[in-house]
Every structure is written in structure tokens, then in C-alpha cells.
Design a protein around this motif. Sequence first.
Motif, mmCIF file in Angstrom:
data_model
loop_
_atom_site.group_PDB
_atom_site.id
_atom_site.type_symbol
_atom_site.label_atom_id
_atom_site.label_comp_id
_atom_site.label_asym_id
_atom_site.label_seq_id
_atom_site.Cartn_x
_atom_site.Cartn_y
_atom_site.Cartn_z
ATOM 1 N N THR A 175 32.972 61.569 93.212
ATOM 2 C CA THR A 175 31.941 60.949 94.037
ATOM 3 C C THR A 175 32.550 60.465 95.338
ATOM 4 O O THR A 175 33.770 60.294 95.454
ATOM 5 N N VAL A 176 31.702 60.221 96.327
ATOM 6 C CA VAL A 176 32.165 59.771 97.640
ATOM 7 C C VAL A 176 32.171 58.244 97.678
ATOM 8 O O VAL A 176 31.117 57.619 97.550
ATOM 9 N N TYR A 234 29.683 61.644 107.461
ATOM 10 C CA TYR A 234 29.849 61.006 106.155
ATOM 11 C C TYR A 234 28.792 61.452 105.152
ATOM 12 O O TYR A 234 29.116 61.930 104.060
ATOM 13 N N GLU A 235 27.532 61.315 105.501
ATOM 14 C CA GLU A 235 26.477 61.593 104.523
ATOM 15 C C GLU A 235 26.237 63.090 104.339
ATOM 16 O O GLU A 235 26.048 63.557 103.219
ATOM 17 N N ASP A 236 26.225 63.837 105.419
ATOM 18 C CA ASP A 236 25.931 65.266 105.319
ATOM 19 C C ASP A 236 27.184 66.083 104.962
ATOM 20 O O ASP A 236 27.215 66.782 103.947
ATOM 21 N N GLN A 240 30.552 65.104 104.290
ATOM 22 C CA GLN A 240 31.422 64.655 103.206
ATOM 23 C C GLN A 240 30.781 64.829 101.833
ATOM 24 O O GLN A 240 31.410 65.325 100.896
ATOM 25 N N ILE A 241 29.557 64.426 101.701
ATOM 26 C CA ILE A 241 28.876 64.568 100.414
ATOM 27 C C ILE A 241 28.720 66.047 100.055
ATOM 28 O O ILE A 241 28.874 66.444 98.895
ATOM 29 N N ASN A 274 30.161 67.705 96.629
ATOM 30 C CA ASN A 274 29.235 68.399 95.727
ATOM 31 C C ASN A 274 29.685 69.837 95.479
ATOM 32 O O ASN A 274 29.634 70.334 94.343
ATOM 33 N N ASP A 306 37.990 61.739 104.726
ATOM 34 C CA ASP A 306 38.008 60.368 104.252
ATOM 35 C C ASP A 306 39.141 59.574 104.910
ATOM 36 O O ASP A 306 38.960 58.423 105.311
#
Length: 269
Positions: A27-28, A52-54, A56-57, A61, A104
Motif C-alpha cells: 500500500t502507499v 502521488y494519487e494517480d 504512485q498508487i 497497484n 516516494d
Amino acid sequence: MLRQALRLKSVASPLASSFRAAAKLHTVPALPYTVASGAKPLLSPAALKIIYEDHQIGLVNRLNELIAGTPYEEKAFHEVLMDSARSLNEVQIFNNASQAWNNDFFLRTLSSAAEQKPMSEVLAKRISESFGSVEVFKREFTTNALGLFGSGWTWLVEDKDGRLVLLNTYNAGSPHHRRRMQREDETSTDHDFASAAQNPYSGASKFSAPAKLMANSSYVPILCVSMWEHAYLTDYGVTREGRQKYLDNFFKTVDWSVVESRVLRVGGF
């Protein structure tokens, strides 16, 4: 002084511990600042959301999909990164793991506007021992980053002799493993320049890491900046002038206490 053994854990971002879950899924981990506030002046909330949200996640995934049902599913994040780096048959696993780790590490180098503090005299002295002065370090770091032709990362790293040097890696290249740095000097073909130092795209500098490494050599990362287009396009556009402004703001947003803690863990002052 850097020990002979690679010390990934000693300077690992929270990915090394937070990318582990009982459900066998990575998980991030949360950032030390909010996406809504951005990491100003470097990144607006819109730019930080993309990184970060788009991005990195999405990386994590995809990594979870790739390692499902494999021995990697049971491993800690840094083990996935290092073990896949040693296998030429697991490029996709390595690329997603390495890119997530790099991303990160970059984001955790930054601070919110409210937390920004100047570099300590102790860290300034350590940097000056390798570069002559903090100003020279920033100039050469910027030159290397602007000279990186394509997507990648510019790093301040410590070599096996305890010297701070600069390193460019391309795509998801990692300073942790010699085989996976994806450096231009290791992958490019002959060009029309008389030397790499004359190539305006090479990022060559007298402070750069050597082009060739001894077997089993690696570097310990201290600081990095993302030179992937998605990191700067939203706020700075596509021009060289825009990337220069991006790098200027990078130094204004760095959390120097984090950088200092990494140097202390690696070899001290």
C-alpha cells in the motif's frame, strides 16, 4: 563511511516498511503533508495529486498485480526491489517497484511551506567537503538534471569511499543496484560529440559518479529530484526555462533535516 554491504534499509523511505500488509498487498503510505496543500513552492495541489494519487498508487497497484501468486508476494518491499533487480526476466516487477521507491523517496525529501527551514551548518559543511560549497553543489545538481535527456532522476548519492557525488538514472533506474541504474553511459550508442562531457544532454560533471562501476558496487541515495514529465508539466510546462524554475523551487522546498538524517545514517559527518 559506507560499508561494503549495500545498506538499502539504512536510508530506505517508508516504502521499505509501510509497503507491507497482512493481506499480501503493498500500500502507499501517507505523506508528511497533504495533497490539498501541495508541496509549495515546488508543487501545486494539482501537480502533487498527479504524482502521488494517480502515478504512485497506479505503480503500486500494478506491482501487486504482477507479484500475485509469485514468491514476491510474501516479501517486504525492499526485497522485491532488490531481488527483481538481480533478474533480467522480471523487468516489469523491477520497473514498478523501483519507480515507486524513487517517487516516494523524492516526495519525502520535500516539506510543506510551514515546515521549511534552511540547511544546517553541519550539513552545509558535509556537502562543501565534496563540492567545494553548497552553491557549487546546487549549480552542478541543476546542470545534471537539465542535462538529463528524457525521463529519469537526478541523485545526490554517497559512494563506497564516503564521497558525495551526482548521478543521473533514466526511466526507473535505481542507484541501489549496478545492473539497474539505467544510466545513459551504459545504454547509449556512439554520438557525434568528442566526449561525454561535451554532450549537452549527458549531464556530465566533474562531480558525477564514474561511468563504470566495479562489480557489485552501488550507491546510497541521499537526495533526488524527479525529472519525469508528469512531475513538472502541470506547473512549469515543457520549456527548459520551466524546468529551470522547477529545479530552483525544488531547492526551496527540500526538507534539509531529512537530507541530514540520511547522511547521518549512511556515514556520518
